[in-house]
Scaffold this active site. Sequence first.
Site, PDB file in Angstrom:
ATOM      1  CG  ASP A 170      69.720  40.322  -6.320  1.00 35.94           C
ATOM      2  OD1 ASP A 170      70.460  40.450  -5.328  1.00 35.94           O
ATOM      3  OD2 ASP A 170      69.946  40.887  -7.406  1.00 35.94           O
ATOM      4  CG  ASP A 197      69.716  33.958  -7.353  1.00 33.64           C
ATOM      5  OD1 ASP A 197      70.374  34.694  -8.111  1.00 33.64           O
ATOM      6  OD2 ASP A 197      68.575  34.262  -6.918  1.00 33.64           O
TER       7      ASP A 197
HETATM    8 MG    MG Z   1      67.208  35.640  -7.871  1.00 34.34          MG
END
Ligand code: MG
Length: 202
Positions: A20, A18
């Site tokens: 962020d 992932d």
């Molecule tokens: Mg995230």
Amino acid sequence: MHKPTTQDTTPNGAVFLDRDGTIIREVGYLSRLDEIELLPGAAEAILKLNCQRIPVILITNQSGVARGKITEEFVKQSHLLLNRLLARENAHIDDFFYCPHHPEVGNAQYRKICTCRKPAPGLLLQAAGKHSLDLERSFVIGDKLIDVKMAQEVNARGILVKTGYGNDELKLTETSGVSPDQVCSDISEAVDWILKIREDNF
Ligand SMILES: [Mg+2]
Ligand SMILES: [Zn+2]
């Protein structure tokens, strides 16, 4: 030291990251390139995977596009910059996949129920097709339970990190019915766990 191995015995698993809150600081909807800041240890952790020749692929929901906050061009620019920042530490991400959609809000072009918004596994499947990856031997590292759920949808292993939204998400594991295969303090610990598991299994 981590040196690339010469013989290619690496199984076709990948590590999906992932973005962020997992490799860069969570800032809400990132909308300026100068907001991009690698989390401590992220580059080093990615380098370890690079040196083992394990494909590193980023998968991110960017509904800011649907919401009109950012453009797809901005998302692409942010990923180019991310790789430039990683290159300073000799690390790199092999490929980037994003979902620009949202099921309910935003511009008509992007407002739809899609198969690529996490926790749907569409982007994992897309990446697996493009790079010939074995998803059952793959891992997803993320700070939300949707990252874990996406992994488990395709029998990959999902690791929840406590950076970003991770600590809050951890409190939801009981009510959500989603249970991470492993919980780690951050991406460094997650990568070390993955490398250990692979050593034990192969
Ligand atoms: Mg995230
Ligand atoms: Zn989508």
